[in-house]
Design a protein around this motif. Sequence first.
Motif, PDB file in Angstrom:
ATOM      1  N   SER A 107       0.835  -1.213   0.000  1.00  0.00           N
ATOM      2  CA  SER A 107       0.000   0.000   0.000  1.00  0.00           C
ATOM      3  C   SER A 107       0.865   1.257   0.000  1.00  0.00           C
ATOM      4  O   SER A 107       0.560   2.228  -0.698  1.00  0.00           O
ATOM      5  CB  SER A 107      -0.921   0.007   1.226  1.00  0.00           C
ATOM      6  N   LEU A 108       1.942   1.242   0.778  1.00  0.00           N
ATOM      7  CA  LEU A 108       2.868   2.389   0.823  1.00  0.00           C
ATOM      8  C   LEU A 108       3.476   2.625  -0.556  1.00  0.00           C
ATOM      9  O   LEU A 108       3.542   3.765  -1.034  1.00  0.00           O
ATOM     10  CB  LEU A 108       3.976   2.117   1.853  1.00  0.00           C
ATOM     11  N   SER A 109       3.898   1.537  -1.209  1.00  0.00           N
ATOM     12  CA  SER A 109       4.508   1.641  -2.530  1.00  0.00           C
ATOM     13  C   SER A 109       3.517   2.217  -3.557  1.00  0.00           C
ATOM     14  O   SER A 109       3.881   3.066  -4.373  1.00  0.00           O
ATOM     15  CB  SER A 109       4.993   0.262  -2.973  1.00  0.00           C
ATOM     16  N   VAL A 110       2.252   1.764  -3.486  1.00  0.00           N
ATOM     17  CA  VAL A 110       1.199   2.291  -4.378  1.00  0.00           C
ATOM     18  C   VAL A 110       1.050   3.795  -4.170  1.00  0.00           C
ATOM     19  O   VAL A 110       0.978   4.582  -5.121  1.00  0.00           O
ATOM     20  CB  VAL A 110      -0.153   1.573  -4.137  1.00  0.00           C
ATOM     21  N   LYS A 111       1.011   4.229  -2.895  1.00  0.00           N
ATOM     22  CA  LYS A 111       0.847   5.650  -2.571  1.00  0.00           C
ATOM     23  C   LYS A 111       2.035   6.474  -3.067  1.00  0.00           C
ATOM     24  O   LYS A 111       1.861   7.583  -3.568  1.00  0.00           O
ATOM     25  CB  LYS A 111       0.685   5.846  -1.059  1.00  0.00           C
ATOM     26  N   LEU A 112       3.232   5.957  -2.905  1.00  0.00           N
ATOM     27  CA  LEU A 112       4.433   6.673  -3.362  1.00  0.00           C
ATOM     28  C   LEU A 112       4.416   6.835  -4.882  1.00  0.00           C
ATOM     29  O   LEU A 112       4.717   7.909  -5.401  1.00  0.00           O
ATOM     30  CB  LEU A 112       5.697   5.925  -2.924  1.00  0.00           C
ATOM     31  N   VAL A 113       4.046   5.768  -5.579  1.00  0.00           N
ATOM     32  CA  VAL A 113       3.971   5.814  -7.046  1.00  0.00           C
ATOM     33  C   VAL A 113       2.928   6.834  -7.495  1.00  0.00           C
ATOM     34  O   VAL A 113       3.170   7.641  -8.395  1.00  0.00           O
ATOM     35  CB  VAL A 113       3.647   4.409  -7.626  1.00  0.00           C
ATOM     36  N   GLN A 114       1.757   6.834  -6.829  1.00  0.00           N
ATOM     37  CA  GLN A 114       0.683   7.755  -7.211  1.00  0.00           C
ATOM     38  C   GLN A 114       0.987   9.204  -6.847  1.00  0.00           C
ATOM     39  O   GLN A 114       0.408  10.120  -7.414  1.00  0.00           O
ATOM     40  CB  GLN A 114      -0.635   7.320  -6.575  1.00  0.00           C
ATOM     41  N   SER A 115       1.885   9.419  -5.876  1.00  0.00           N
ATOM     42  CA  SER A 115       2.299  10.777  -5.510  1.00  0.00           C
ATOM     43  C   SER A 115       3.398  11.290  -6.434  1.00  0.00           C
ATOM     44  O   SER A 115       3.974  12.340  -6.198  1.00  0.00           O
ATOM     45  CB  SER A 115       2.800  10.809  -4.058  1.00  0.00           C
ATOM     46  N   GLU A 116       3.674  10.508  -7.497  1.00  0.00           N
ATOM     47  CA  GLU A 116       4.667  10.874  -8.518  1.00  0.00           C
ATOM     48  C   GLU A 116       6.071  11.031  -7.943  1.00  0.00           C
ATOM     49  O   GLU A 116       6.843  11.884  -8.363  1.00  0.00           O
ATOM     50  CB  GLU A 116       4.215  12.142  -9.277  1.00  0.00           C
TER      51      GLU A 116
END
Length: 302
Positions: A203-212
Amino acid sequence: MMEFLLQVKVGALVGLLFLTLLFGLIPARMKWFHDTSGTEIHKAVLSFVSCFAGGVFLSACLLDIIPDYLSDIQKELQIRGLDNGFPLAEFIMACGFFMVLILEKVVMSFREAHREEERSPLLAPVGHGHADGHHSLNDLEGSSHHVHVDRHAHSSFRSFMLFLSLSLHSVFEGLAIGLQTTDTKVLEICIAILVHKSIIVFSLSVKLVQSEVKPMWVVLYVTVFAMMSPLGIGIGIIVIEAELEAGAFIQAVLEGLAAGTFIYITFLEILPHELNSPERPLLKVLFLLCGFSVMAALSFMG
């Protein structure tokens, strides 16, 4: 017996490190998660994955991080005779919350000084800049536009704070393994943390990716995060060997600051970004509930 216990702890340390890395690098390295020009179905699935992650973080906040902290701090306050009616435990959490709020506003004000043009969409009234007027359907759509601009203005800072608060919590989880005195208890806690951390790091990795956040930084964040629980296990082993006591109160206070940070990131960054967007609101809530339910079930099973 002690030698075998140490071997079990070292095995738990290595297992946690490699499995967390594996799950964290899936969104970081898969092009599918980075693709912003995909089809409508791709965007919808990505949005639902993000909502699921939001539910995971909400559950981690309310059912894991805050209860763990309150349990630890109350114990320490009673030992030191500081349990005198003032809600000190909650006050420490509030300090963590305000610390991130103040830091973010300081970072934002420096950025605004260099990029004045970012300020107008943040402060403009709803509907400003839409000359044809067909975007001002309601305040919700306007607010989602504002949240979107706000997220891109300081997403890197918020992503870092999310990473920091989760990393600090991971150290304490590892500490729980390192401080155990029986091998069966070490294995029980290790399995629980493995399942829990695998979902959290994904979930953290998904959020980091989506935060560009740049891919190289995502890999670095995930790698450092993966090392936090093993670090906690190592500290726990040292504490057991040296029989230190003074560190327990400092640990509890740091947990409280991390909890306050996590409250801020969960309720002012992750959830508003997912829920203020007008597309498929009921399905988003459903996936949010799914993420929450999975973590709640894991907590219930101990």
